[in-house]
Design a protein around this motif. Structure first.
Motif, PDB file in Angstrom:
ATOM      1  N   ALA A 102       0.835  -1.204   0.000  1.00 46.81           N
ATOM      2  CA  ALA A 102       0.000   0.000   0.000  1.00 46.81           C
ATOM      3  C   ALA A 102       0.868   1.251   0.000  1.00 46.81           C
ATOM      4  O   ALA A 102       0.559   2.242  -0.675  1.00 46.81           O
ATOM      5  CB  ALA A 102      -0.928  -0.005   1.218  1.00 46.81           C
ATOM      6  N   VAL A 103       1.965   1.218   0.752  1.00 51.61           N
ATOM      7  CA  VAL A 103       2.891   2.353   0.772  1.00 51.61           C
ATOM      8  C   VAL A 103       3.448   2.601  -0.624  1.00 51.61           C
ATOM      9  O   VAL A 103       3.485   3.739  -1.114  1.00 51.61           O
ATOM     10  CB  VAL A 103       4.043   2.103   1.767  1.00 51.61           C
ATOM     11  N   LYS A 104       3.874   1.555  -1.290  1.00 50.09           N
ATOM     12  CA  LYS A 104       4.485   1.705  -2.611  1.00 50.09           C
ATOM     13  C   LYS A 104       3.498   2.260  -3.631  1.00 50.09           C
ATOM     14  O   LYS A 104       3.846   3.127  -4.446  1.00 50.09           O
ATOM     15  CB  LYS A 104       5.054   0.361  -3.061  1.00 50.09           C
ATOM     16  N   ASP A 105       2.254   1.767  -3.595  1.00 55.00           N
ATOM     17  CA  ASP A 105       1.241   2.292  -4.516  1.00 55.00           C
ATOM     18  C   ASP A 105       0.968   3.769  -4.246  1.00 55.00           C
ATOM     19  O   ASP A 105       0.868   4.583  -5.173  1.00 55.00           O
ATOM     20  CB  ASP A 105      -0.055   1.500  -4.391  1.00 55.00           C
ATOM     21  N   LEU A 106       0.845   4.120  -2.965  1.00 56.75           N
ATOM     22  CA  LEU A 106       0.581   5.514  -2.620  1.00 56.75           C
ATOM     23  C   LEU A 106       1.731   6.419  -3.044  1.00 56.75           C
ATOM     24  O   LEU A 106       1.508   7.552  -3.490  1.00 56.75           O
ATOM     25  CB  LEU A 106       0.338   5.652  -1.116  1.00 56.75           C
ATOM     26  N   ARG A 107       2.943   5.945  -2.921  1.00 57.88           N
ATOM     27  CA  ARG A 107       4.089   6.761  -3.332  1.00 57.88           C
ATOM     28  C   ARG A 107       4.022   7.076  -4.824  1.00 57.88           C
ATOM     29  O   ARG A 107       4.381   8.175  -5.254  1.00 57.88           O
ATOM     30  CB  ARG A 107       5.400   6.055  -2.999  1.00 57.88           C
ATOM     31  N   GLU A 108       3.570   6.122  -5.610  1.00 58.91           N
ATOM     32  CA  GLU A 108       3.422   6.366  -7.043  1.00 58.91           C
ATOM     33  C   GLU A 108       2.382   7.457  -7.296  1.00 58.91           C
ATOM     34  O   GLU A 108       2.584   8.347  -8.121  1.00 58.91           O
ATOM     35  CB  GLU A 108       3.014   5.073  -7.757  1.00 58.91           C
ATOM     36  N   TYR A 109       1.263   7.379  -6.580  1.00 54.95           N
ATOM     37  CA  TYR A 109       0.210   8.379  -6.759  1.00 54.95           C
ATOM     38  C   TYR A 109       0.667   9.755  -6.273  1.00 54.95           C
ATOM     39  O   TYR A 109       0.497  10.767  -6.961  1.00 54.95           O
ATOM     40  CB  TYR A 109      -1.051   7.975  -5.987  1.00 54.95           C
ATOM     41  N   LEU A 110       1.233   9.802  -5.077  1.00 57.56           N
ATOM     42  CA  LEU A 110       1.572  11.080  -4.453  1.00 57.56           C
ATOM     43  C   LEU A 110       2.707  11.800  -5.172  1.00 57.56           C
ATOM     44  O   LEU A 110       2.785  13.032  -5.137  1.00 57.56           O
ATOM     45  CB  LEU A 110       1.947  10.864  -2.982  1.00 57.56           C
ATOM     46  N   SER A 111       3.594  11.052  -5.800  1.00 54.63           N
ATOM     47  CA  SER A 111       4.736  11.672  -6.466  1.00 54.63           C
ATOM     48  C   SER A 111       4.423  12.101  -7.897  1.00 54.63           C
ATOM     49  O   SER A 111       5.243  12.768  -8.537  1.00 54.63           O
ATOM     50  CB  SER A 111       5.928  10.704  -6.474  1.00 54.63           C
ATOM     51  N   HIS A 112       3.247  11.737  -8.401  1.00 54.79           N
ATOM     52  CA  HIS A 112       2.897  12.112  -9.771  1.00 54.79           C
ATOM     53  C   HIS A 112       2.683  13.622  -9.852  1.00 54.79           C
ATOM     54  O   HIS A 112       2.104  14.236  -8.957  1.00 54.79           O
ATOM     55  CB  HIS A 112       1.636  11.372 -10.213  1.00 54.79           C
ATOM     56  N   ARG A 113       3.129  14.222 -10.939  1.00 55.75           N
ATOM     57  CA  ARG A 113       3.102  15.684 -11.063  1.00 55.75           C
ATOM     58  C   ARG A 113       1.685  16.253 -11.065  1.00 55.75           C
ATOM     59  O   ARG A 113       1.489  17.432 -10.756  1.00 55.75           O
ATOM     60  CB  ARG A 113       3.812  16.108 -12.351  1.00 55.75           C
ATOM     61  N   THR A 114       0.677  15.437 -11.376  1.00 55.62           N
ATOM     62  CA  THR A 114      -0.696  15.946 -11.413  1.00 55.62           C
ATOM     63  C   THR A 114      -1.432  15.766 -10.090  1.00 55.62           C
ATOM     64  O   THR A 114      -2.561  16.232  -9.946  1.00 55.62           O
ATOM     65  CB  THR A 114      -1.503  15.238 -12.517  1.00 55.62           C
ATOM     66  N   THR A 115      -0.810  15.084  -9.136  1.00 57.69           N
ATOM     67  CA  THR A 115      -1.465  14.838  -7.850  1.00 57.69           C
ATOM     68  C   THR A 115      -1.168  15.972  -6.882  1.00 57.69           C
ATOM     69  O   THR A 115      -0.007  16.307  -6.645  1.00 57.69           O
ATOM     70  CB  THR A 115      -0.989  13.505  -7.239  1.00 57.69           C
ATOM     71  N   GLU A 116      -2.206  16.554  -6.332  1.00 54.62           N
ATOM     72  CA  GLU A 116      -2.031  17.673  -5.414  1.00 54.62           C
ATOM     73  C   GLU A 116      -1.743  17.217  -3.989  1.00 54.62           C
ATOM     74  O   GLU A 116      -1.217  17.976  -3.184  1.00 54.62           O
ATOM     75  CB  GLU A 116      -3.281  18.555  -5.430  1.00 54.62           C
ATOM     76  N   ALA A 117      -2.076  15.985  -3.659  1.00 58.52           N
ATOM     77  CA  ALA A 117      -1.908  15.499  -2.290  1.00 58.52           C
ATOM     78  C   ALA A 117      -0.449  15.162  -1.991  1.00 58.52           C
ATOM     79  O   ALA A 117       0.310  14.751  -2.871  1.00 58.52           O
ATOM     80  CB  ALA A 117      -2.775  14.268  -2.063  1.00 58.52           C
ATOM     81  N   GLU A 118      -0.061  15.336  -0.726  1.00 62.47           N
ATOM     82  CA  GLU A 118       1.265  14.955  -0.241  1.00 62.47           C
ATOM     83  C   GLU A 118       1.198  13.844   0.797  1.00 62.47           C
ATOM     84  O   GLU A 118       2.223  13.263   1.145  1.00 62.47           O
ATOM     85  CB  GLU A 118       1.962  16.147   0.421  1.00 62.47           C
ATOM     86  N   TYR A 119      -0.009  13.555   1.298  1.00 63.85           N
ATOM     87  CA  TYR A 119      -0.147  12.688   2.460  1.00 63.85           C
ATOM     88  C   TYR A 119      -0.928  11.425   2.119  1.00 63.85           C
ATOM     89  O   TYR A 119      -1.844  11.440   1.293  1.00 63.85           O
ATOM     90  CB  TYR A 119      -0.867  13.432   3.589  1.00 63.85           C
ATOM     91  N   GLY A 120      -0.565  10.333   2.791  1.00 66.66           N
ATOM     92  CA  GLY A 120      -1.240   9.077   2.539  1.00 66.66           C
ATOM     93  C   GLY A 120      -1.365   8.226   3.787  1.00 66.66           C
ATOM     94  O   GLY A 120      -0.555   8.331   4.713  1.00 66.66           O
ATOM     95  N   ILE A 121      -2.400   7.392   3.801  1.00 64.42           N
ATOM     96  CA  ILE A 121      -2.565   6.369   4.837  1.00 64.42           C
ATOM     97  C   ILE A 121      -2.534   5.017   4.140  1.00 64.42           C
ATOM     98  O   ILE A 121      -3.365   4.734   3.276  1.00 64.42           O
ATOM     99  CB  ILE A 121      -3.881   6.536   5.612  1.00 64.42           C
ATOM    100  N   ALA A 122      -1.561   4.211   4.507  1.00 60.41           N
ATOM    101  CA  ALA A 122      -1.423   2.862   3.963  1.00 60.41           C
ATOM    102  C   ALA A 122      -1.828   1.871   5.044  1.00 60.41           C
ATOM    103  O   ALA A 122      -1.394   1.981   6.190  1.00 60.41           O
ATOM    104  CB  ALA A 122       0.018   2.612   3.527  1.00 60.41           C
ATOM    105  N   THR A 123      -2.656   0.903   4.673  1.00 59.12           N
ATOM    106  CA  THR A 123      -3.105  -0.061   5.677  1.00 59.12           C
ATOM    107  C   THR A 123      -3.355  -1.426   5.063  1.00 59.12           C
ATOM    108  O   THR A 123      -3.666  -1.548   3.873  1.00 59.12           O
ATOM    109  CB  THR A 123      -4.388   0.431   6.380  1.00 59.12           C
TER     110      THR A 123
END
Length: 243
Positions: A102-123
């Motif tokens: 879950a952490v790895k998937d979120l890192r892909e989303y959060l680091s994308h240039r079009t994603t405004e979010a910086e924060y994630g919850i992985a569970t």
């Protein structure tokens, strides 16, 4: 916010898993992976976790969220998106003992240039990790909060006679838990479900998440994060330390 609802969610999940895959509970508690499969649960392992544990726990701490949130521009979908925090928080859920995926998937989303979010919850239902993705991905991810229901689940199943009390003290496979650097015990112990629920609520209800979103919260050292007093400053730590 009602910790009794968290307790109910944990106990209901434990009861349901004991019905569907009773022989896999002890391996699950000590960190084995990929033992509980769709054919055991009659549904996908990820959906089983999200529907029976993650969604009820989030609702119990008054998190307002939507599921299958479309992330425009990066061709992705976050499993959930929290709507009642001051900053956007994405969430990803994986099968039991697979929080790191879950952490790895979120890192892909959060680091994308079009994603405004910086924060994630992985569970994965057991482990809950709240983190920040830095602007420069070459830097380490910053850990904000962590909680595990593993020891509370052990307590509940032990009291129900589902697992043996002799399992207490058994080593937990480190890849299934963040415990090795967070200060959590790396061996199985018994914690009351209510106590674990109270700790989780104090960390993951929206008001506390907002505190972690304030500038400077992610610049803490390990000593600061654990509430320890030390003259020696340690370098900031991140999720790359855990797996």
């Amino acid at each position: 916010m009602d910790t009794a609802q968290i307790c109910t969610a944990i106990k209901s999940f434990c009861d349901e898993l004991a019905v569907r895959a009773p022989e896999e509970i002890e391996p699950l508690l000590i960190g084995h992976k990929d033992r509980i499969r769709g054919r055991d649960l009659d549904q996908s392992p990820e959906r089983f976790v999200s529907e029976n544990l993650v969604w009820p726990v989030l609702r119990a701490v008054d998190v307002d969220f939507i599921t299958e949130a479309i992330l425009h521009g990066c061709n992705g979908r976050a499993d959930f998106l929290i709507r009642n925090t001051s900053e956007q928080v994405l969430g990803e859920c994986k099968p039991l003992n697979h929080y790191e995926k879950a952490v790895k998937d979120l890192r892909e989303y959060l680091s994308h240039r079009t994603t405004e979010a910086e924060y994630g919850i992985a569970t994965d239902g057991i482990n809950w990790v709240f983190f920040r993705e830095p602007d420069d991905r070459r830097r380490r991810v910053q850990m904000l909060e962590y909680h595990s229901f593993r020891h509370a689940m052990f307590n509940y199943w032990m009291n129900k006679g589902t697992v043996s009390p002799n399992l207490e003290g058994h080593y937990i496979h480190w890849k299934s838990s963040v415990c090795r650097k967070y200060g959590e015990p790396n061996s199985l112990r018994s914690i009351e479900v209510q106590q674990s629920a109270q700790i989780f609520a104090s960390k993951f209800r929206p008001q506390n998440l907002d505190k972690q979103l304030q500038p400077g919260s992610f610049d803490r050292t390990l000593d600061d994060f654990q509430g320890e007093q030390s003259k020696t400053q340690r370098e900031n730590w991140g999720l790359s330390d855990f797996f």
